[in-house]
Scaffold this motif. Structure first.
Motif, PDB file in Angstrom:
ATOM      1  N   ASP A 356       0.859  -1.181   0.000  1.00  0.00           N
ATOM      2  CA  ASP A 356       0.000   0.000   0.000  1.00  0.00           C
ATOM      3  C   ASP A 356       0.899   1.235   0.000  1.00  0.00           C
ATOM      4  OD1 ASP A 356      -2.182   1.643   0.045  1.00  0.00           O
ATOM      5  OD2 ASP A 356      -3.010   0.895   1.928  1.00  0.00           O
ATOM      6  N   THR A 357       0.273   2.396  -0.055  1.00  0.00           N
ATOM      7  CA  THR A 357       1.048   3.623   0.092  1.00  0.00           C
ATOM      8  C   THR A 357       1.598   3.724   1.518  1.00  0.00           C
ATOM      9  OG1 THR A 357      -0.946   4.857   0.702  1.00  0.00           O
ATOM     10  CG2 THR A 357      -0.320   4.855  -1.626  1.00  0.00           C
ATOM     11  N   THR A 358       2.621   4.550   1.682  1.00  0.00           N
ATOM     12  CA  THR A 358       3.176   4.843   3.004  1.00  0.00           C
ATOM     13  C   THR A 358       3.053   6.340   3.272  1.00  0.00           C
ATOM     14  OG1 THR A 358       5.357   4.951   1.943  1.00  0.00           O
ATOM     15  CG2 THR A 358       4.820   2.934   3.123  1.00  0.00           C
ATOM     16  N   ARG A 359       3.227   6.715   4.521  1.00  0.00           N
ATOM     17  CA  ARG A 359       3.219   8.133   4.872  1.00  0.00           C
ATOM     18  C   ARG A 359       4.277   8.854   4.043  1.00  0.00           C
ATOM     19  NH1 ARG A 359       1.602   9.896  10.134  1.00  0.00           N
ATOM     20  NH2 ARG A 359       3.429  11.258  10.125  1.00  0.00           N
ATOM     21  N   VAL A 360       3.950  10.038   3.576  1.00  0.00           N
ATOM     22  CA  VAL A 360       4.938  10.797   2.809  1.00  0.00           C
ATOM     23  C   VAL A 360       6.131  11.088   3.712  1.00  0.00           C
ATOM     24  CG1 VAL A 360       3.213  11.821   1.283  1.00  0.00           C
ATOM     25  CG2 VAL A 360       3.862  13.029   3.374  1.00  0.00           C
ATOM     26  N   GLY A 361       7.321  11.018   3.140  1.00  0.00           N
ATOM     27  CA  GLY A 361       8.521  11.292   3.914  1.00  0.00           C
ATOM     28  C   GLY A 361       9.034  10.115   4.712  1.00  0.00           C
ATOM     29  N   THR A 362       8.479   8.931   4.478  1.00  0.00           N
ATOM     30  CA  THR A 362       8.928   7.745   5.219  1.00  0.00           C
ATOM     31  C   THR A 362      10.369   7.388   4.861  1.00  0.00           C
ATOM     32  OG1 THR A 362       6.688   6.855   5.402  1.00  0.00           O
ATOM     33  CG2 THR A 362       8.510   5.280   5.612  1.00  0.00           C
ATOM     34  N   TYR A 363      10.718   7.577   3.592  1.00  0.00           N
ATOM     35  CA  TYR A 363      12.041   7.188   3.116  1.00  0.00           C
ATOM     36  C   TYR A 363      12.945   8.415   2.997  1.00  0.00           C
ATOM     37  CZ  TYR A 363       9.794   2.740   2.127  1.00  0.00           C
ATOM     38  OH  TYR A 363       9.108   1.555   2.249  1.00  0.00           O
ATOM     39  N   GLU A 364      14.227   8.164   2.839  1.00  0.00           N
ATOM     40  CA  GLU A 364      15.230   9.222   2.801  1.00  0.00           C
ATOM     41  C   GLU A 364      15.005  10.167   1.619  1.00  0.00           C
ATOM     42  OE1 GLU A 364      20.137   9.506   2.431  1.00  0.00           O
ATOM     43  OE2 GLU A 364      19.144   7.592   2.873  1.00  0.00           O
ATOM     44  N   ALA A 365      15.260  11.462   1.843  1.00  0.00           N
ATOM     45  CA  ALA A 365      15.108  12.464   0.787  1.00  0.00           C
ATOM     46  C   ALA A 365      16.245  12.355  -0.227  1.00  0.00           C
ATOM     47  CB  ALA A 365      15.078  13.862   1.391  1.00  0.00           C
TER      48      ALA A 365
END
Length: 701
Positions: A356-365
């Motif tokens: 599914d989708t994840t919260r925005v910003g979960t992964y490194e920028a």
């Protein structure tokens, strides 16, 4: 009253009035301020810089080296500190030379900013400059940016100590006659700020940090791919120039989108007009409420129309495809994924791993501080999808399917398929590549498509080389009675842009420096004669004179660069002989190189059959069309790729009939050698085909 008392009171009163009239200084915040407990120059000698160099062994292995500016090999001068470290390369000893430009070291509340360079001491190598950021508490490097080679730093100033912002000015050198020339008029000024522990460009030194958007400065960026496994619509790696813009740090979330539909009821789930969606709009919402556990997840089941409407409401717009790819690359090239060169399921939400989708910003920028530029959801772009657009794309601010303004002014009536970028939570790894492209009709919605927005910098604030970008200039003189309108403007190296040329203006253009395509750092070419004598040429007048005296391009590189001279100088020479036509069999502007059944195959580099046409060769599968519009054609055949671009129409052979002048360029697909010329086509009857006017190249008398 005592005279002395009167004088004293007058002084006190005037001091208080004068003090009250002074602007209040910004108060030094106690939180975040770090006191450097030693002189700044001494602190610079305590910092450990980690650099890379070649080992000196036969395998040329890259090794890491710690550099500290103290002890043996250190030289202290007024403006800089230099360190020379010897390395044994077998029969010789070479020095790696490192420099701290202490003259321009500055400290803010929390950091030290200092320019640093490295050079291996070879006359063939380049001095590379960096701007490093050092934590004042630990005297450790926390971030830095590579400024590049062939540059001269003019200034580094502390723009705002409280936001840890500096302004740096430097000049990129231009190679000319073997020397590097620094032109002060082409100085680049950047404003850089520490944001979330990273050094980022900002629009101006006092602009507030927007928690929701990041600034991407004006400049060039790569687009597309030349990888063997790239899709056909990704191919043709090329450079584009983009004006500055701000882009959303995160994909638009459910919570943000709800504010939009609450303020604009016509875009609510049960009210949206059918023409703007496919029936699944906001399918995952319960009425006008998103799932309670997905406030900060990207909104999905939104069409291109819905994304456009949201962006318009926010005073923004969707990114062009070029803006999106520049942002995704994060200022890095070469790069395959937003995070690096290898697949990594820990770097983005893709491949169905999460489900599914994840919260925005979960992964490194990425390098620009942007999150989820790969994976999570596909992101709508402004452009119409055009599989062959990269072959005909303009250099500056490209957008397919019109202009930004034309699309924004009539977006509710758009019907053509639109571009999506970035892949999604369910996509395979090949869709995570920064150059990957896909498309869907603007009504489509599903659980893997969302968007983010951009906000362009006001056009008059956009700069190139630190200066406002000049508008196009038409060099015309209608008093001569004859002038020629160019189909596509020509840009010279001094930023003069020519949209039409008069008979009287041709000679002036001969003295302008020829622009070598996108190679802005190269100033002219060096050619030589049979005796090996060399001459450097920058203008058409210099180039024409050199050819007459037996000088020719010699190396593969100079031959490729000379094509720009052949095109621009050949155009001027052809127009000098041209006249206004008395009749035309191509007066319909749609009659041109797009008519493949009229185009003689003899103008293809490997073309032998004089009576064949491009259309016949395509039907026989000897040629493949890579891109085509009214004025530009790209084809491939026999291992060669050819580009034909219409430039101007006139009578070039004084027979009274209108002709077409083309810029032709071709190169071997599996090699580096390329060449080109001017081609002039004529059509002598309404049912006739195009014929090549001889000589093909006006440069050949």
């Amino acid at each position: 009253m005592n005279k002395n008392l009167i004088i004293f009171l007058t002084f006190i009163l005037s001091y208080q009035i004068g003090y009250a009239q002074q602007p209040l200084a910004r108060q030094m915040p106690t939180e975040g301020f770090v006191n450097l407990e030693m002189p700044l120059e001494e602190a610079l000698t305590k910092i450990t810089f980690i650099v890379t160099r070649l080992s000196g062994e036969d395998n040329g292995e890259v090794v890491f080296e710690e550099v500290v500016f103290e002890g043996e090999g250190v030289t202290r001068e007024k403006d800089y500190i230099e360190l020379r470290i010897p390395h044994d390369f077998g029969e010789r000893v070479a020095y790696n030379i490192y420099t701290l430009l202490s003259k321009y070291a500055v400290e803010s509340n929390r950091y030290i900013f200092v320019p640093f360079s490295k050079w291996n001491g070879s006359s063939r190598s380049t001095v590379f400059w960096y701007l490093y950021v050092i934590d004042k508490k630990t005297l450790r490097i926390v971030d830095g940016i590579r400024l590049g080679g062939f540059l001269r730093i003019e200034d580094v100033v502390l723009a705002d100590a409280f936001t840890n912002t500096v302004s740096i000015t430097y000049i990129r050198g231009v190679s000319s006659t073997g020397e590097v020339v620094y032109d002060p008029d082409k100085a680049i000024k950047r404003h850089l700020r520490m944001i979330e522990g990273k050094l980022r460009d900002v629009e101006n030194p006092l602009s507030p940090s927007d928690p929701d958007m990041m600034f991407v400065r004006a400049g060039t960026s790569w687009m597309g791919s030349h990888d063997d496994d790239a899709a056909d619509d990704e191919k043709h790696l090329h450079i584009v120039y983009l004006d500055a813009f701000h882009i959303d740090k995160y994909e638009v979330t459910n919570a943000q989108y709800k504010k939009f539909v609450d303020a604009n009821p016509q875009w609510q789930k049960d009210r949206i007009p059918e023409k703007y969606h496919d029936g699944d709009y906001l399918k995952h919402w319960n009425g006008n409420n998103y799932p309670s556990d997905k406030s900060n997840h990207p909104v999905v089941y939104v069409s291109w129309y819905a994304a456009m409407a949201y962006a318009e409401w926010r005073g923004k717009r969707l990114p062009t495809e070029a803006e999106w790819e520049k942002a995704a690359r994060g200022g890095r090239h070469p790069i395959k994924y937003t995070w690096g060169s290898s697949p990594d399921l820990n770097k983005a939400n893709y491949g169905g791993k999460i489900g599914d989708t994840t919260r925005v910003g979960t992964y490194e920028a990425n390098g620009y501080g942007l999150y989820d530029m790969a994976g999570n959801v596909w992101e709508w772009c402004l452009d119409e999808y055009d599989a062959g657009f990269y072959y005909i794309s303009p250099y500056r601010n490209p957008v397919a399917g019109g202009t930004v303004d034309s699309i924004l002014s009539d977006w509710t009536n758009v019907k053509n398929v639109r571009v999506l970028r970035g892949g999604s939570w369910i996509s395979d790894v090949q869709f995570m590549v920064v150059s990957d492209r896909t498309r869907f009709t603007p009504r489509i919605t599903n659980n893997a498509r969302g968007f983010r927005c951009v906000k362009p910098v006001t056009p008059d604030l956009a700069t190139e080389n630190g200066k406002p970008i000049s508008k196009q200039v038409a060099i015309t003189s209608q008093s001569s009675g004859v002038f020629f309108q160019l189909v596509e403007p020509i840009k010279f190296a001094n930023d003069t842009v020519v949209t039409s040329i008069s008979k009287t203006g041709i000679d002036t253009l001969r003295d302008l420096p020829v622009r070598l395509g996108e190679n802005e750092h190269i100033d002219g070419i060096t050619i030589k004669n049979e005796k090996g004598e060399k001459i450097h040429v920058r203008t058409c007048r210099e180039y024409d004179a050199a050819l007459k005296h037996g000088y020719q391009p010699d190396s593969t590189f100079e031959i490729k660069m000379s094509v720009w001279f052949e095109h621009q100088c050949g155009l001027l020479k052809a127009l000098e002989m041209a006249t206004a036509p008395q009749r035309s069999y191509i007066s319909n502007p749609n009659v041109g190189i797009a008519n493949l059944d009229l185009l003689p195959f003899a103008i293809f580099p490997a073309g032998r059959e004089l009576d064949a046409t491009y259309q016949e060769k395509i039907e026989n599968e000897a040629l493949v069309v890579r891109a085509r519009n009214r004025n530009h054609l790209v084809t491939e055949g026999k291992g060669i790729r050819q580009s034909l671009k219409e430039v101007v129409r006139a009578d070039f052979n004084n027979d009274g009939i209108e002709d077409i002048l083309l810029f032709e360029y071709h190169h071997y697909i599996k090699g580096t050698l390329g060449n080109g010329e001017i081609i002039i086509l004529t059509r002598k009857s309404m049912d006739g085909k195009f014929e090549a006017v001889r000589p093909l190249n006006p440069m050949q008398d």
